[in-house]
Design a protein around this motif. Sequence first.
Motif, PDB file in Angstrom:
ATOM      1  N   ASN A  40       0.829  -1.199   0.000  1.00  0.00           N
ATOM      2  CA  ASN A  40       0.000   0.000   0.000  1.00  0.00           C
ATOM      3  C   ASN A  40       0.869   1.257   0.000  1.00  0.00           C
ATOM      4  OD1 ASN A  40      -2.381   1.499   0.066  1.00  0.00           O
ATOM      5  ND2 ASN A  40      -2.397   1.551   2.288  1.00  0.00           N
ATOM      6  N   ALA A  43       2.444   1.622  -3.469  1.00  0.00           N
ATOM      7  CA  ALA A  43       1.426   2.024  -4.434  1.00  0.00           C
ATOM      8  C   ALA A  43       1.000   3.473  -4.225  1.00  0.00           C
ATOM      9  CB  ALA A  43       0.220   1.100  -4.323  1.00  0.00           C
ATOM     10  N   GLU A  44       0.909   3.898  -2.977  1.00  0.00           N
ATOM     11  CA  GLU A  44       0.510   5.280  -2.712  1.00  0.00           C
ATOM     12  C   GLU A  44       1.570   6.263  -3.197  1.00  0.00           C
ATOM     13  OE1 GLU A  44      -1.166   8.006   0.926  1.00  0.00           O
ATOM     14  OE2 GLU A  44      -1.312   5.823   1.045  1.00  0.00           O
ATOM     15  N   LYS A  46       3.189   5.905  -5.821  1.00  0.00           N
ATOM     16  CA  LYS A  46       2.977   5.953  -7.270  1.00  0.00           C
ATOM     17  C   LYS A  46       1.598   6.506  -7.630  1.00  0.00           C
ATOM     18  CE  LYS A  46       6.145   2.228  -8.277  1.00  0.00           C
ATOM     19  NZ  LYS A  46       7.083   2.793  -9.198  1.00  0.00           N
ATOM     20  N   GLY A  47       0.810   6.888  -6.631  1.00  0.00           N
ATOM     21  CA  GLY A  47      -0.501   7.476  -6.873  1.00  0.00           C
ATOM     22  C   GLY A  47      -1.614   6.466  -7.079  1.00  0.00           C
ATOM     23  N   VAL A  48      -1.422   5.235  -6.677  1.00  0.00           N
ATOM     24  CA  VAL A  48      -2.435   4.188  -6.822  1.00  0.00           C
ATOM     25  C   VAL A  48      -3.012   3.882  -5.444  1.00  0.00           C
ATOM     26  CG1 VAL A  48      -2.864   1.804  -7.519  1.00  0.00           C
ATOM     27  CG2 VAL A  48      -1.232   3.191  -8.779  1.00  0.00           C
ATOM     28  N   PRO A  50      -5.805   1.447  -3.201  1.00  0.00           N
ATOM     29  CA  PRO A  50      -6.575   0.205  -3.304  1.00  0.00           C
ATOM     30  C   PRO A  50      -8.072   0.490  -3.260  1.00  0.00           C
ATOM     31  CG  PRO A  50      -5.700   0.432  -1.095  1.00  0.00           C
ATOM     32  CD  PRO A  50      -5.133   1.568  -1.907  1.00  0.00           C
ATOM     33  N   PHE A 107      -5.385  -3.388  -5.779  1.00  0.00           N
ATOM     34  CA  PHE A 107      -4.621  -2.418  -6.552  1.00  0.00           C
ATOM     35  C   PHE A 107      -4.873  -2.561  -8.049  1.00  0.00           C
ATOM     36  CE2 PHE A 107      -2.221  -3.213  -2.649  1.00  0.00           C
ATOM     37  CZ  PHE A 107      -2.227  -1.930  -2.128  1.00  0.00           C
ATOM     38  N   MET A 110      -8.755  -0.433 -10.375  1.00  0.00           N
ATOM     39  CA  MET A 110      -8.931   0.780 -11.182  1.00  0.00           C
ATOM     40  C   MET A 110      -8.675   0.570 -12.678  1.00  0.00           C
ATOM     41  SD  MET A 110     -10.258   3.131  -9.471  1.00  0.00           S
ATOM     42  CE  MET A 110     -10.004   4.577 -10.468  1.00  0.00           C
ATOM     43  N   PRO A 111      -7.597  -0.085 -13.097  1.00  0.00           N
ATOM     44  CA  PRO A 111      -7.380  -0.178 -14.543  1.00  0.00           C
ATOM     45  C   PRO A 111      -8.261  -1.211 -15.258  1.00  0.00           C
ATOM     46  CG  PRO A 111      -5.561  -1.217 -13.377  1.00  0.00           C
ATOM     47  CD  PRO A 111      -6.445  -0.577 -12.348  1.00  0.00           C
TER      48      PRO A 111
END
Length: 180
Positions: A40, A43-44, A46-48, A50, A107, A110-111
């Motif tokens: 987490n 990922a945060e 990198k702006g992603v 969950p 994660f 979103m895509p």
Amino acid sequence: MATSRAISKQYLSVLDADRHNALGLVLSAALPLAVFVIANGIAELKGVLPMFFSPLGLPGWVGAALHLAALPLFGISRWMVASRGATGRVAGWWLVALMAGTIAFPFLVMPLDALMLALFAFALLVVALGTMVRVAAVDAKAALVMAPGLAWMGFSAFVGLSFAAAWSPPFAVTNSQAAA
């Protein structure tokens, strides 16, 4: 005359999650959550963020809590089977793969579109069921420990596939069926 003697200590042996005592149990339950926290944080950066499935109008944190509650159960189940010979080690590695998929899943939300997300959730459920069969062959109690996490994964996959099927042809209302 004074003499000295070198004593070798394995400091990292304290973090051995496979030991069969209370510390091993706690480490096995906590390590998957620690890996999620690290993932987490990365990922945060990198702006992603969950995204968690939260049905029936429940707040998002309820879905997150139910999703993350499966990780310690999988860790405990791995702890229960890892020292049971070759089949236990294989089942333990299947549990590690299941934990990795469970950690990665929020994660990837979103895509992915609704259909791909539902298919990924279903694929993760199939892996989880296969893992449960392998674990049950080693220790039935360990498979029962996994069951609540698999129930949540199954419900999530079912609802996701239901939504994807409801909004895709031939089940969804298409433009040719709209009233003029």
